[in-house]
Structures are given as C-alpha cells and as structure tokens.
Design a protein around this motif. Structure first.
Motif, PDB file in Angstrom:
ATOM      1  N   ASN A  55       0.847  -1.201   0.000  1.00 19.13           N
ATOM      2  CA  ASN A  55       0.000   0.000   0.000  1.00 19.13           C
ATOM      3  C   ASN A  55       0.877   1.243   0.000  1.00 19.13           C
ATOM      4  OD1 ASN A  55      -2.789  -1.221   0.489  1.00 19.13           O
ATOM      5  ND2 ASN A  55      -1.644  -2.090   2.211  1.00 19.13           N
ATOM      6  N   ALA A  56       0.252   2.380  -0.312  1.00 20.08           N
ATOM      7  CA  ALA A  56       0.966   3.658  -0.208  1.00 20.08           C
ATOM      8  C   ALA A  56       0.139   4.641   0.590  1.00 20.08           C
ATOM      9  CB  ALA A  56       1.272   4.240  -1.581  1.00 20.08           C
ATOM     10  N   LEU A  57       0.851   5.508   1.300  1.00 24.32           N
ATOM     11  CA  LEU A  57       0.223   6.592   2.046  1.00 24.32           C
ATOM     12  C   LEU A  57       0.680   7.907   1.418  1.00 24.32           C
ATOM     13  CD1 LEU A  57       0.078   6.685   5.943  1.00 24.32           C
ATOM     14  CD2 LEU A  57       0.009   8.715   4.519  1.00 24.32           C
ATOM     15  N   HIS A  58      -0.293   8.744   1.079  1.00 23.82           N
ATOM     16  CA  HIS A  58       0.013  10.044   0.468  1.00 23.82           C
ATOM     17  C   HIS A  58      -0.444  11.144   1.426  1.00 23.82           C
ATOM     18  CE1 HIS A  58       0.939   8.202  -3.475  1.00 23.82           C
ATOM     19  NE2 HIS A  58       0.022   7.319  -3.121  1.00 23.82           N
ATOM     20  N   PRO A  59       0.484  11.651   2.265  1.00 22.02           N
ATOM     21  CA  PRO A  59       0.072  12.698   3.209  1.00 22.02           C
ATOM     22  C   PRO A  59      -0.176  14.020   2.491  1.00 22.02           C
ATOM     23  CG  PRO A  59       2.216  11.725   3.831  1.00 22.02           C
ATOM     24  CD  PRO A  59       1.913  11.309   2.419  1.00 22.02           C
ATOM     25  N   GLY A  60      -1.032  14.841   3.121  1.00 24.09           N
ATOM     26  CA  GLY A  60      -1.077  16.254   2.754  1.00 24.09           C
ATOM     27  C   GLY A  60       0.084  16.955   3.444  1.00 24.09           C
ATOM     28  N   ILE A  61      -0.081  18.234   3.734  1.00 22.69           N
ATOM     29  CA  ILE A  61       0.972  18.987   4.432  1.00 22.69           C
ATOM     30  C   ILE A  61       0.911  18.646   5.924  1.00 22.69           C
ATOM     31  CG2 ILE A  61       1.834  21.287   4.981  1.00 22.69           C
ATOM     32  CD1 ILE A  61       1.966  20.454   1.963  1.00 22.69           C
ATOM     33  N   VAL A  62       2.000  18.077   6.432  1.00 20.43           N
ATOM     34  CA  VAL A  62       2.045  17.628   7.829  1.00 20.43           C
ATOM     35  C   VAL A  62       2.679  18.751   8.653  1.00 20.43           C
ATOM     36  CG1 VAL A  62       2.766  15.797   9.386  1.00 20.43           C
ATOM     37  CG2 VAL A  62       2.299  15.263   6.967  1.00 20.43           C
ATOM     38  N   GLY A  63       1.824  19.450   9.425  1.00 15.77           N
ATOM     39  CA  GLY A  63       2.220  20.723  10.019  1.00 15.77           C
ATOM     40  C   GLY A  63       3.385  20.653  10.982  1.00 15.77           C
ATOM     41  N   VAL A 107      -2.541  26.746   3.772  1.00 14.36           N
ATOM     42  CA  VAL A 107      -2.928  25.320   3.759  1.00 14.36           C
ATOM     43  C   VAL A 107      -4.053  25.087   4.771  1.00 14.36           C
ATOM     44  CG1 VAL A 107      -2.136  22.946   4.080  1.00 14.36           C
ATOM     45  CG2 VAL A 107      -0.583  24.657   3.089  1.00 14.36           C
ATOM     46  N   ARG A 108      -3.876  25.659   5.965  1.00 14.84           N
ATOM     47  CA  ARG A 108      -4.901  25.475   7.003  1.00 14.84           C
ATOM     48  C   ARG A 108      -6.274  25.962   6.513  1.00 14.84           C
ATOM     49  NH1 ARG A 108      -8.127  27.525  10.048  1.00 14.84           N
ATOM     50  NH2 ARG A 108      -7.651  29.613   9.294  1.00 14.84           N
ATOM     51  N   ALA A 109      -6.263  27.104   5.827  1.00 13.73           N
ATOM     52  CA  ALA A 109      -7.534  27.697   5.379  1.00 13.73           C
ATOM     53  C   ALA A 109      -8.260  26.793   4.381  1.00 13.73           C
ATOM     54  CB  ALA A 109      -7.260  29.073   4.766  1.00 13.73           C
ATOM     55  N   ARG A 110      -7.499  25.943   3.680  1.00 14.91           N
ATOM     56  CA  ARG A 110      -8.131  25.035   2.703  1.00 14.91           C
ATOM     57  C   ARG A 110      -8.410  23.665   3.303  1.00 14.91           C
ATOM     58  NH1 ARG A 110      -5.324  25.356  -3.215  1.00 14.91           N
ATOM     59  NH2 ARG A 110      -7.252  24.358  -3.875  1.00 14.91           N
ATOM     60  N   ALA A 142      -4.967   8.743   0.702  1.00 15.64           N
ATOM     61  CA  ALA A 142      -4.697  10.149   1.010  1.00 15.64           C
ATOM     62  C   ALA A 142      -5.016  10.392   2.476  1.00 15.64           C
ATOM     63  CB  ALA A 142      -5.557  11.051   0.129  1.00 15.64           C
ATOM     64  N   VAL A 143      -4.076  11.017   3.194  1.00 20.32           N
ATOM     65  CA  VAL A 143      -4.295  11.375   4.604  1.00 20.32           C
ATOM     66  C   VAL A 143      -4.012  12.870   4.692  1.00 20.32           C
ATOM     67  CG1 VAL A 143      -3.567  10.986   6.986  1.00 20.32           C
ATOM     68  CG2 VAL A 143      -3.655   9.064   5.387  1.00 20.32           C
ATOM     69  N   ASP A 144      -5.087  13.672   4.642  1.00 18.20           N
ATOM     70  CA  ASP A 144      -4.896  15.112   4.443  1.00 18.20           C
ATOM     71  C   ASP A 144      -5.934  15.977   5.148  1.00 18.20           C
ATOM     72  OD1 ASP A 144      -7.130  14.562   2.945  1.00 18.20           O
ATOM     73  OD2 ASP A 144      -6.493  15.683   1.184  1.00 18.20           O
TER      74      ASP A 144
END
Ligand SMILES: NC(=O)c1ccc[n+]([C@@H]2O[C@H](COP(=O)([O-])OP(=O)(O)OC[C@H]3O[C@@H](n4cnc5c(N)ncnc54)[C@H](OP(=O)(O)O)[C@@H]3O)[C@@H](O)[C@H]2O)c1
Length: 236
Positions: free
Chosen positions: A170-178, A194-197, A228-230
């Motif tokens: 499997n693959a994990l595709h993170p969003g922006i990890v703060g 990024v937070r606003a979206r 996707a984990v975002d």
C-alpha cells in the motif's frame, strides 16, 4: 507450537519526520525496529534516542547498486516502510538535472531495489508501505520532480500488489504535515494558506500519519491502496 513471534519493522527514511514518528510508535509497543538513512552514525544515534529494540543502519537509496549489501544483515522483516525523501525544487523551464535524477532514482528505483533485496527475508505475513504525497494531485511551484515521483508511487503500488501477492503493498500520500521538520519552519503565511483550505481547520500531524501507516501495514484486508491522509485538504 508457540505463537509466531512478531517480526522486525524496517523503516528506510526512519531517521526523521514521519518515518521516525512511526519508529517511535512501534518501539513504544515493544517491537524490534530498524531505522535507516544515508549515514550510519546518524541512524545509530537516532536509534539510540528512540530506544527499546531499535537499531540504525545506513542505506542510500540514491545509490541503488549498493542497497542490497546495505540490507544484507537485516532479516525476519514483517513490515517494510519506505519513507525516504530528498526533496528537490525543480521546474521544466530551469531544469536541475542532477536534482531530478537523484530524487527519481532514490524514490522509484531505490524503493523498488530495497523491496527486491529484502523479499527473501520477509516473513510469511509481510506487508510493505510506500510513501508518496499529495503533490501528485496538487502541484506547487517547483514540485515538478516531487509531483512526478509521487505519481510514480501510485503506479508502483498497483504493480507490486499484484506481482508480489500475497504480500500486501500500500501507499500513504500525506497532505501537508504541520509538525513535520519539512514544514514546521515554513513562513506562517504559507502554513495558514494550507490550514484555510483544510476542512479540519488545522494541519494534520505526524502522529496521525503514523497511525494511518500502522493501519495500512497491519490490516490484513487492505491491499493495493493509495490512501490520502490530508484532513480533507483536496476537497477545498
Ligand atoms: N512532511 C510532509 O508534510 C509530507 C507531505 C507529503 C508527503 N510526505 C512524504 O512522507 C515521507 C516522509 O516525509 P518527511 O517529511 O517526514 O521526511 P523528512 O523529515 O524530510 O526525512 C527524510 C528521510 O529520508 C531519509 N533520506 C533522504 N535521502 C535518502 C537516501 N538517499 N537514502 C535513504 N534515506 C534517505 C532521511 O535520512 P538521512 O537524512 O538520515 O539520510 C530522512 O530519514 C516522504 O516520502 C515524503 O515524500 C511528507
């Protein structure tokens, strides 16, 4: 006959960021963990900081011909995690050939060679997790190589999950990890955009991504997934 002992968790790219957070989580559960980065002394130092049954080794995925030797001492692997990244800032108009070759080599050829090298030493119930990222879907200025390799990870999952069956891939595709080292120090305006979206109203964390990684590694029904984990970032 007693219970089958749990195997080792190998995390290439385990000396920093999300890979390290995942190593800490598994070490905290009493598991045997190997963290790898390019430098042996750094990997050993990080392993010492993580503690428990954690060791550190040098594996340079940008030098695929050396990867099998680097992994020769590693066996009994139940979970193999490929989390390494060497980001480049690249654009077709001002193309940095060296940066592009380094990242494409380490992320696509290097990841695959590490899997190839460890295959004979995976346990019967083994699973593999690759890290991509949502630059594959949402490019940013300078993400040309990052976007390309993250798209490549998506394809790699499909072919490996079929070729290596019944090993799960499997693959994990993170969003922006703060709170990741790569993003925590960015200018506040960048992080705020990024937070606003993000429907959550906040950025996702390394701990949350590590939790999703453990789910992909451990759930016996989850296979061939690009997750996707975002926090819903792609919806807005
Ligand atoms: N952070 C985010 O917001 C984010 C967003 C989207 C996707 N991702 C993906 O998530 C994964 C983890 O990202 P991160 O930001 O947590 O990582 P990071 O903190 O930037 O750490 C990168 C890791 O890769 C290792 N590495 C670099 N070049 C290597 C090479 N040639 N061979 C072997 N190891 C190498 C580094 O080890 P040494 O320095 O010790 O060599 C380090 O452990 C990456 O695949 C990244 O693309 C992260």
């Amino acid at each position: 006959v007693g219970p089958v002992p749990d195997g080792t968790i190998v995390i290439i790219g385990g000396t920093s960021g999300i890979g390290r957070a995942l190593a800490e989580a598994y070490a905290g559960r009493g598991r045997t963990v190997v963290v790898a980065g390019r430098d042996a002394a750094r990997a050993q130092a990080v392993a010492g900081e993580i503690g428990g049954s954690t060791t550190g080794i040098a594996v340079d995925l940008a030098r695929p011909a050396d990867v099998a030797d680097a992994l020769a001492g590693t066996s009994g692997v139940q979970h193999l995690v490929l989390a390494a990244i060497d980001r480049d800032d690249n654009r077709a108009r001002e193309f940095d050939l060296d940066g592009a070759l380094r990242l494409v080599t380490m992320k696509l050829v290097g990841y695959t060679e590490a899997i190839h090298a460890l295959l004979p030493r995976l346990t019967g119930d083994a699973s593999i997790l690759l890290f991509g990222g949502l630059a594959k879907d949402r490019p940013y200025p300078g993400s040309t190589t990052v976007t390309t390799v993250n798209g490549g990870i998506e394809g790699l999952v499909r072919t490996l999950a079929t070729e290596l069956a019944p090993i799960r891939v499997n693959a994990l595709h993170p969003g922006i990890v703060g709170d990741s080292p790569a993003w925590a120090g960015k200018p506040p305006a960048v992080l705020e955009a990024v937070r606003a979206r993000t429907p959550l109203g906040r950025l996702i964390t390394m701990s949350e991504v590590a939790g999703a990684a453990a789910f992909l590694l451990e759930n016996g029904a989850v296979n061939g997934v690009n997750l996707a984990v975002d926090g819903g970032w792609l919806l807005m």
